[in-house]
Design an enzyme around this catalytic site. Structure first.
Site, PDB file in Angstrom:
ATOM      1  N   ASP A  85       0.971  -1.138   0.419  1.00 31.59           N
ATOM      2  CA  ASP A  85      -0.179   0.029   0.071  1.00 31.59           C
ATOM      3  C   ASP A  85       0.751   1.471  -0.119  1.00 31.59           C
ATOM      4  O   ASP A  85       2.067   1.159   0.445  1.00 31.59           O
ATOM      5  CB  ASP A  85      -0.949  -0.101   1.097  1.00 31.59           C
ATOM      6  CG  ASP A  85      -0.125  -0.021   2.648  1.00 31.59           C
ATOM      7  OD1 ASP A  85       0.757  -0.908   2.785  1.00 31.59           O
ATOM      8  OD2 ASP A  85      -0.434   0.764   3.515  1.00 31.59           O
ATOM      9  N   GLU A 146       0.062  -1.419   5.396  1.00 33.66           N
ATOM     10  CA  GLU A 146       1.158  -0.831   6.333  1.00 33.66           C
ATOM     11  C   GLU A 146       1.024   0.458   6.989  1.00 33.66           C
ATOM     12  O   GLU A 146       1.389   0.758   8.029  1.00 33.66           O
ATOM     13  CB  GLU A 146       2.570  -1.297   5.768  1.00 33.66           C
ATOM     14  CG  GLU A 146       3.601  -1.208   6.520  1.00 33.66           C
ATOM     15  CD  GLU A 146       4.241   0.243   6.897  1.00 33.66           C
ATOM     16  OE1 GLU A 146       5.078   0.386   7.841  1.00 33.66           O
ATOM     17  OE2 GLU A 146       4.046   1.242   6.236  1.00 33.66           O
ATOM     18  N   GLU A 147       0.689   1.260   5.902  1.00 32.37           N
ATOM     19  CA  GLU A 147       0.751   2.768   6.339  1.00 32.37           C
ATOM     20  C   GLU A 147      -0.358   3.180   7.407  1.00 32.37           C
ATOM     21  O   GLU A 147       0.302   3.902   8.302  1.00 32.37           O
ATOM     22  CB  GLU A 147       0.407   3.723   5.062  1.00 32.37           C
ATOM     23  CG  GLU A 147       1.450   3.379   4.193  1.00 32.37           C
ATOM     24  CD  GLU A 147       3.050   4.108   4.387  1.00 32.37           C
ATOM     25  OE1 GLU A 147       2.888   4.580   5.452  1.00 32.37           O
ATOM     26  OE2 GLU A 147       3.775   3.840   3.414  1.00 32.37           O
ATOM     27  N   ASP A 170      11.838  -1.674   3.726  1.00 27.15           N
ATOM     28  CA  ASP A 170      11.072  -0.496   3.949  1.00 27.15           C
ATOM     29  C   ASP A 170      11.779   0.522   4.742  1.00 27.15           C
ATOM     30  O   ASP A 170      10.992   1.035   5.749  1.00 27.15           O
ATOM     31  CB  ASP A 170       9.859  -0.898   4.666  1.00 27.15           C
ATOM     32  CG  ASP A 170       8.805   0.049   4.580  1.00 27.15           C
ATOM     33  OD1 ASP A 170       8.680   1.110   3.918  1.00 27.15           O
ATOM     34  OD2 ASP A 170       7.732  -0.130   5.382  1.00 27.15           O
ATOM     35  N   HIS A 359       6.141  10.213   1.781  1.00 25.78           N
ATOM     36  CA  HIS A 359       5.176  10.556   1.992  1.00 25.78           C
ATOM     37  C   HIS A 359       5.063  11.916   1.609  1.00 25.78           C
ATOM     38  O   HIS A 359       4.052  12.784   2.201  1.00 25.78           O
ATOM     39  CB  HIS A 359       5.110  10.551   3.668  1.00 25.78           C
ATOM     40  CG  HIS A 359       4.677   9.049   4.064  1.00 25.78           C
ATOM     41  ND1 HIS A 359       4.110   8.544   5.467  1.00 25.78           N
ATOM     42  CD2 HIS A 359       5.056   7.924   3.496  1.00 25.78           C
ATOM     43  CE1 HIS A 359       4.395   7.447   5.664  1.00 25.78           C
ATOM     44  NE2 HIS A 359       4.895   6.806   4.223  1.00 25.78           N
TER      45      HIS A 359
HETATM   46 ZN   LIG Z   1       6.665   1.998   3.760  1.00 25.58          ZN
END
Ligand SMILES: [Zn+2]
Length: 387
Positions: A85, A146-147, A170, A359
């Site tokens: 995701d 995950e987010e 990640d 992000h």
């Molecule tokens: Zn991540």
């Protein structure tokens, strides 16, 4: 010693894989399309790949992908994991190659978080298959959601995994192998006051907003000490400008590498609400009235703390040493799926992939670092198979 010219993956192909994945929309809770794509890829690579039922558990349209590749060499099973995701704005990503980096066109994130991790894992599997080189059993987990809070990993049936050691891909710098990370608590506090007309009889009201504001003002927030942080991130409440508000919900978090400090910080934050409620009690009609505090503190995930002797740390450092690449064990303030795996006793570290400015719409992927991590992971599996 493994001869260096066998340490090759196809970096151009890995980059193409990344570009393909970046163009597939996969916001949290809507990972179906990318999950189907990855399932097909993993099966084509000879994996026994399935989707679990985490979609229903998290309220999304896809579950986690789990794939197993039988070992062709010695060694215990190794886990490789990344999440599917992305955060928003992440729809309609148009990746742009800009010299030695890939960025978005500026209107969206790039999604290198964490599609760079997915692409590395696919390329490593492909390279082993093509070159018919021995590797240990490999278990691949691609998670959903995950987010929004490691939701897919938390819903994973870990009993399906036989691997005890492995990597999550990640994070940012390819030179960073994260082996230590904080535990985190989530706080949700509802303040219930008493509503009253703000113009006619405000003295009969207990303002939930004022109590919450007072509580927050009493709190230590931000960086508490070198290993502890705290934040109030959301506040909502009230109904109209002319009504003394009777309800506010405040959400926040605390993190610490030290679990006792974490509990103490969360307790202090909750205590501030009780203290503020008491300080803002009112007397009306011969009665004392004060806001009611309903506090929920939940452990979001446990800390990550791998020793330098953990097998995966040894494999990665040895792989990097042979390639003359720089990889160091580091500490992070963030949380990732590795925290969840490690909470269940696995020994999983988090290696950077070259992603930067995640992000944000300025997110980019450094191709030299992306390539380094691909080679380190490939070589790490060769290390694991030669023990
Ligand atoms: Zn991540």
């Amino acid at each position: 010693m493994i001869e260096p010219n066998a340490l090759m993956i196809d970096v151009d192909r890995m980059t193409e894989t990344f570009l393909t994945l970046a163009r597939i929309d996969s916001p949290s809770f809507e990972e179906r399309e990318i999950a189907e794509h990855l399932l097909a890829e993993l099966r084509a690579l000879g994996g026994d790949a399935t989707m679990d039922d985490a979609g229903a558990a998290v309220g999304g349209n896809a579950g986690n992908i789990f794939a197993r590749f039988a070992g062709t060499g010695r060694g215990p099973a190794v886990l490789l994991s990344a999440h599917m995701d992305t955060v928003s704005p992440g729809r309609g990503v148009r990746p742009v190659r800009d010299g030695q980096r890939i960025r978005s066109d500026g209107s969206t994130i790039l999604g290198a978080d964490d599609k760079s991790g997915l692409a590395i894992i696919l390329e490593v599997l492909r390279a082993f298959r093509e070159r018919k080189l021995p590797h240990p059993p490999i278990e691949v987990v691609f998670t959903v959601c995950e987010e929004p809070g490691l939701m897919g990993a938390k819903a994973l049936h870990l009993a399906r995994l036989s691997a005890q050691d492995g990597l999550v891909l990640d994070s940012g710098p390819a030179s960073s192998l994260f082996v230590r990370g904080p535990a985190a608590d989530r706080l949700e506090v509802t303040v219930r006051g008493r509503a009253a007309h703000a113009g006619v009889c405000p003295e009969r009201g207990v303002s939930a907003i004022q109590v919450a504001a007072d509580a927050i003002a009493r709190m230590a927030l931000g960086r508490i000490d070198h290993e502890t942080t705290a934040n109030i991130g959301l506040i909502e409440g009230g109904t109209a400008v002319n009504i003394v508000p009777d309800r506010v919900t405040v959400r926040g978090e605390a993190r610490s590498h030290d679990e006792e400090k974490l509990s103490a910080q969360s307790d202090r934050m909750v205590r501030c609400f009780h203290d503020a409620a008491a300080a803002r009690a009112i007397k009306t009609g011969g009665q004392t009235l004060q806001a009611n505090i309903e506090a929920k503190v939940t452990r979001d995930y446990n800390r990550m703390r791998l020793g330098e002797q953990a097998p995966v740390v040894q494999w990665v450092l040895e792989a990097a040493r042979q390639m003359k690449a720089t990889v160091r064990c580091e500490s992070t303030g963030g949380g990732c799926d590795a925290n969840v795996f490690n909470s269940h006793g696995l020994r999983i570290a988090n290696l950077g992939t070259g992603m930067r400015e995640i992000h944000t719409t300025g997110e980019y992927l450094l191709l030299d670092e992306f390539s380094q991590t691909g080679r380190v992971v490939f070589s790490m599996l060769r290390q694991a198979a030669s023990r």
